[in-house]
Design an enzyme around this catalytic site. Structure first.
Site, PDB file in Angstrom:
ATOM      1  N   LYS B  80      -3.958  -9.364  -5.079  1.00 10.48           N
ATOM      2  CA  LYS B  80      -2.383  -8.948  -4.486  1.00 10.48           C
ATOM      3  C   LYS B  80      -2.394  -8.762  -2.927  1.00 10.48           C
ATOM      4  O   LYS B  80      -3.385  -8.589  -2.457  1.00 10.48           O
ATOM      5  CB  LYS B  80      -2.491  -7.695  -5.691  1.00 10.48           C
ATOM      6  CG  LYS B  80      -0.876  -7.256  -5.226  1.00 10.48           C
ATOM      7  CD  LYS B  80      -0.707  -6.170  -6.760  1.00 10.48           C
ATOM      8  CE  LYS B  80       0.972  -5.547  -6.654  1.00 10.48           C
ATOM      9  NZ  LYS B  80       1.513  -4.342  -6.828  1.00 10.48           N
ATOM     10  N   SER B 155       5.213  -5.126  -9.804  1.00  7.91           N
ATOM     11  CA  SER B 155       5.008  -5.773  -8.673  1.00  7.91           C
ATOM     12  C   SER B 155       3.833  -6.049  -9.013  1.00  7.91           C
ATOM     13  O   SER B 155       4.142  -7.504  -8.295  1.00  7.91           O
ATOM     14  CB  SER B 155       4.517  -4.198  -7.962  1.00  7.91           C
ATOM     15  OG  SER B 155       2.998  -4.309  -7.732  1.00  7.91           O
ATOM     16  N   SER B 179       3.048  -2.470 -13.218  1.00  8.09           N
ATOM     17  CA  SER B 179       2.911  -3.197 -12.072  1.00  8.09           C
ATOM     18  C   SER B 179       1.720  -4.191 -11.975  1.00  8.09           C
ATOM     19  O   SER B 179       1.961  -5.606 -11.989  1.00  8.09           O
ATOM     20  CB  SER B 179       2.810  -3.203 -10.818  1.00  8.09           C
ATOM     21  OG  SER B 179       4.401  -2.529 -10.183  1.00  8.09           O
TER      22      SER B 179
END
Lengths: 95, 489, 483
Positions: B80, B155, B179
């Site tokens: 990420k 996210s 997330s």
């Protein structure tokens, strides 16, 4: 409690975010929606409840006083917007 | 080849160790898939074939010599873009860091690199991890591989989409309010948010420091266990990293579930949940009963306050965490300004997107003079009430279960105009972050439009091995986690 | 109208650690710009603070030294504001629960007969990090930022508004300055900014209970400037009020060139620092056992030492205070005393504060660099005490030892043949010679001129090259002339 345009301007100034006049209006409306949503917290009786600042109940660990870092200025300043003579440059600061 | 992209990490590891497969071949397989499929999905922000292959060659050398090889050596993973990765662009999904090449590695990256994993690239995400749909990324939204007109969740949407589309066998994610779990649910994969303090936050760009926690995202619980083994552990550079003995998170995977007590919070099974999600979750619970578990009703009476409390605490911390993005030392600086004050306010106004600005403003407001007690302090007290609910509930059960998300993946634009509606997408996940508890999501079926549904497991503090056991036994009995979206090629 | 001045001081003492308060960077002074600014100090995305144990030890030492309460659990908070030399956009400090609270310092204002004692109460002392430096020199109209200082550990020491004059403020600051060096937590170097004071100044009509509106004078880095700045500010405030203008709360800077204070433009907005507990740092716990351990390592404090010197050694309060002005001075005195014997406390004190201090001062040396050791000085005092040498010869012995001629007083006296003549017969013979050779003086003395007697004493001493005991010479002369 509802924010007006002046409140929004004051908060934006504290947060160093430039907002146009139009943005200020939409921001006011959205912030008031969000504040309306979090307003429900006020109704809860929290008398005697200790605030919880951390997810875990542990205490601060302490670092031995040892210099472990070396000079990485060149690496760090490679991503800087503006430098000169090893200094970061910004518009003149008036004290 | 379809075998390899669907293989478990354990099988890949065995093939690598037996030299049936090289790390370079494996990396190339995934790099080629990324090249072909990513334009439609937008899961990756940055890839760098040379860097990846150099790492793969090093892994092959390690595997060849056998010296220092681990179960993860040669296995590709993507990070990420919230994890600082030395020499890689690290954007956090924001224009303000669009050109930021990190001069250092996050602890998680260091650990996975150290274990011999090969970095495939950096994954798209909601800007500064603020979002539940991946629509706030400066680099454009990630598409859900099951239906590209739908959001992947957020996210960690890039991580979820990448695993789901088999662009990577493993990915890192972070979870501040759901997330990892919510996008895992919406994209049909397995993701785990550890107990706060288990994975170091050093080098993970902070959103809300007291809630943020990194964790693995993969196809199965077994894969997550293997990844967590490498990601978890004490880090002296993070004051909130816990000094605990290293665990083998695979140790209990195979334990039978007979007698397992599953707590079902009545607040998670109320009106908020869509009917299709309820059907899938109920079916999963039935499966657990078949595996010998018993379900008990528990209550988390304050869980309804978790979203409003979160939207005080998280923005407050974020408003302060994001002050360092000021255009002085790194990151975006506005091209035109009259003075210092304007340089700050324009760089930040132009560098941050709308949702980030909204949260900075809310956070600034709730911390400001005269409002701190009413908002921030009150939210922190409610946070303690919410954590207390879990303490009480875990006296009645071993794990808690419920839906991860109230609905399956929704269409782009469905909620983006109404921030509060979007915030409610995390209604079942946020309370675990406030309490610091570990949580997982695993696929448990399909709902409307054949979109994946996620089952959430919440463990007791440090109950990761138990959660993984509970998830793994289910995955041995079902095949939801093996399903792959069709029509991508 | 009579005005009362009210002053409170906030002092930033830079703590003598090796590394920064939240990172492993060096805090050594004078490095090239930004080479001591690591990832944490420049606030790269993702970095985190970890607290330096030694900074906490310094805070505990200070708390013990001023009789304060040391918090069993204190909290680090973020003070949020934007400034280019503040990389995170917040300063990590302590707000609601500081590590040290209460306590105070006894100060002496003025000296001699007009000296007065006063106790200044402390509100609190808390740990925090320093900011970097903004350099306004010529960068084509831009400001350069050096973050080497960012993250340097500070103890901010805050007083109650207890001081009533610039003299009291300076006396407090001097006492504090000596104390932090005494307990080894701060090097006290004011030029390098290791010890900086902010003064909150207000005035009110004598007898009024409420405080006037205060203005804060920032960054006073010398005691002289502190005095000048406060005096100017007080007069300015009185003039403003007397001319009918209300004082506005403000932050001001002192300009040493003009001797005036002026408002800081950058601090014009009312600040809203949005303090909240730093989620990256956990509560700091300090147990009684740790406090006891740190306390065990603390040196005797100047106040206690002064009382001991006055009480046990019979020194004046002034002497006791002078000898405890620094830990080095006190250590020298105590070493000399140990060697000379406690019965010689007064002469040892006089020599340390007199001849030695003057000579060190003249040569620009600190007491630790004294060419004359405490033992050597004690040797000189001992030989005066046992009448081996006179005070006058003692100065010569001191000079010789200073110049490195001889290992101790005895060796110098022996080598130079400066042993005092105590043989009465020998002195009597000398006196007789002097009387015979100075008939004129004898006559004048007998005619009532007292001065002539002094001349005779001088002649006698000269004849012995100073080695005779002056008292003995005087007595003998008196006897012979009176006879």
């Amino acid at each position: 409690m509802s924010l007006n345009l002046e409140d929004v301007a004051r908060i934006a100034r504290l947060a160093r975010l430039e907002l146009s006049a139009v943005e200020r209006e939409t921001t006011r409306d959205q912030l008031n929606d969000i504040l309306g949503f979090i307003e429900q917290l006020q109704a809860v009786d929290t008398t005697g409840i200790e605030p919880m600042a951390h997810a875990v109940d542990v205490v601060q660990r302490l670092r031995p006083d040892v210099v472990t870092e070396t000079d990485h200025r060149a690496d760090f300043q490679a991503v800087a917007p503006e430098t000169e003579a090893g200094l970061y440059l910004v518009p003149r600061v008036v004290e | 080849m379809s075998d390899l992209i669907n293989s478990s990490l354990r099988d890949l590891s065995a093939a690598l160790a037996a030299r049936k497969l090289s790390a370079v071949e494996l990396a190339t397989l995934f790099l080629d898939r990324i090249e072909k499929l990513n334009p439609a999905l937008n899961a990756f922000i940055t890839t760098d074939r040379d860097k990846t292959l150099a790492q793969a060659r090093a892994a092959d050398a390690t595997l060849k010599s056998g010296d220092g090889a681990t179960a993860l050596t040669g296995i590709p993973a993507a990070h990420k873009d919230i994890f600082c990765t030395r020499g890689w662009r690290t954007t956090c999904g924001s224009k303000i860091l669009a050109n930021f090449i990190s001069p250092y590695d996050a602890n998680v990256v260091e650990k996975l690199d150290g274990a011999g994993m090969v970095t495939l690239g950096k994954l798209n995400m909601d800007e500064f991890a603020m979002g539940s749909s991946n629509e706030t990324s400066y680099f454009g939204p990630v598409k859900n591989p099951w239906d590209v007109s739908c959001v992947p969740g957020g996210s960690s949407g890039g991580s979820a989409a990448a695993i789901s589309a088999r662009l990577a066998p493993a990915a890192t994610g972070t979870d501040t309010g759901g997330s990892i779990r919510q996008p895992a649910a919406l994209c049909g994969l397995t993701g785990l948010k550890p107990t706060y303090g288990v994975v170091s936050r050093y080098g993970m760009i902070a959103f809300a420091s007291s809630l943020d926690q990194g964790g693995p995202m993969a196809k199965s619980a077994e894969d997550c266990a293997l990844l967590l083994n490498a990601m978890a552990g004490f880090d002296a550079r993070d004051s909130t990293s816990l000094e605990r003995p290293q665990e083998d998170y695979r140790r209990d995977l195979e334990k039978p579930l007979a007698g397992l007590k599953i707590g079902l919070p009545r607040e998670f099974f109320g009106a908020g949940m869509d009917a299709d999600v309820r059907v899938a979750v109920d079916a999963a619970l039935a499966e657990y009963r078949k595996l010998g578990a018993v379900t008990v009703d528990v209550s988390l009476p304050n869980s309804g306050l978790s979203v409003p409390a979160y939207y005080v605490i998280a923005p407050a911390e974020a408003s302060s965490n994001l002050s360092r993005f000021d255009g002085v030392r790194y990151g975006y600086r506005a091209p035109e300004y009259a003075d210092l004050a304007e340089m700050y306010s324009r760089s930040r106004a132009q560098g941050f997107g709308d949702e980030v600005k909204r949260r900075i403003l809310i956070g600034t407001y709730v911390l400001s003079h005269g409002y701190y007690d009413a908002y921030y302090l009150q939210a922190q007290k409610i946070r303690r009430l919410i954590a207390g609910d879990f303490v009480a509930a875990f006296k009645e059960c071993d794990v808690i279960m419920g839906p991860t998300s109230p609905s399956v993946a929704f269409a782009f634009g469905a909620k983006s105009a109404d921030p509060v509606q979007m915030y409610l997408a995390d209604i079942y996940t946020i309370s675990t972050n406030l309490a610091g508890l570990p949580g997982m999501s695993l696929p448990c079926g399909f709902g409307n439009n054949n979109m994946p549904v996620g089952l959430q497991i919440i463990g007791n503090w440090f109950g990761e091995a138990k959660m993984l056991n509970v998830a793994h036994r289910y995955q041995k009995a079902t095949d939801w986690h093996t399903r792959m979206p069709g029509g991508l090629e | 109208m009579n005005w009362e001045v009210v002053i409170g001081l906030e002092t930033h003492a830079q703590l003598q650690t090796k590394s920064k308060i939240f990172s492993g960077s060096s805090i050594a002074f004078g490095a090239a710009p930004n080479v001591q600014a690591n990832a944490v100090d420049i606030a790269l995305p993702g970095v985190l603070p970890v607290l330096n144990r030694e900074a906490v030890v310094c805070a505990i030492k200070f708390g013990l030294a001023v009789g304060a309460k040391i918090a069993p659990r204190s909290i680090f908070a973020r003070k949020n504001y934007f400034y280019p030399d503040l990389p995170k956009g917040y300063q990590i400090s302590q707000f609601e629960i500081p590590v040290v609270s209460g306590g105070g310092l006894a100060i002496t204002v003025g000296s001699g007969a007009t000296a007065t004692e006063k106790f200044v109460q402390l509100t609190r002392a808390h740990l925090e990090e320093d900011a970097g430096k903004s350099l306004h020199e010529d960068f084509h109209g831009r400001t350069g930022i050096d973050l080497n200082r960012a993250g340097t550990p500070l103890l901010e020491i805050v007083t109650e508004p207890d001081m009533r004059s610039s003299a009291e403020a300076v006396a407090y600051a001097r006492t504090l300055h000596a104390l932090v060096q005494w307990i080894g937590i701060c090097d006290g170097n004011m030029q390098e900014g290791s010890f900086r004071c902010d003064a909150n100044v207000s005035v009110r009509p004598m007898g009024q209970k409420e405080l006037g509106t205060r203005r804060e004078i920032k960054n006073l880095n010398s005691f002289r400037f502190m005095q000048q700045a406060i005096d100017f500010e007080v007069q300015w405030q009185i003039n403003e009020i007397e001319e009918g203008r209300a004082i506005q709360q403000a932050t001001v800077l002192f300009d040493p060139d003009t001797g005036e204070t002026r408002s800081m433009r950058s601090k014009e907005d009312a600040h809203d620092y949005r303090y909240f507990p730093d989620p990256d740092l956990l509560p700091l716990e300090i147990g009684d056992d740790w406090i006891a351990e740190v306390g065990g390592g603390l040196p005797e404090l100047p106040q206690a030492m002064q009382q001991r010197f006055a009480g046990e050694l019979g020194l004046s309060a002034y002497d006791a205070a002078t000898l405890t002005a620094s830990r080095e001075m006190a250590a020298y005195f105590e070493a000399a005393l140990a060697s000379a014997g406690r019965e010689n406390a007064k002469p040892v004190a006089n020599w340390v504060m007199g001849e030695l201090a003057a000579r060190l001062n003249k040569e620009g040396l600190g007491i630790v660099a004294s060419p004359l050791s405490a033992q050597q000085l004690a040797g000189v005092v001992r030989r005066i005490a046992d009448n081996t040498i006179s005070n006058k010869i003692a100065r010569d012995v001191f000079d010789a030892l200073w110049a490195g001629e001889g290992k101790d007083a005895d060796a110098v006296i022996e080598a130079k043949g400066w042993k005092q003549i105590t043989d009465t017969g020998a002195i009597e013979a000398l006196v007789d010679e002097v009387l015979a050779a100075n008939a004129k003086s004898v006559e004048e003395y007998r005619a009532g001129k007292e001065k002539a007697f002094n001349a005779l004493v001088g002649q006698a001493m000269k004849a012995t090259r100073g080695k005779a005991n002056p008292q003995q010479v005087t007595d003998l002369l008196k006897k012979k002339l009176g006879g």
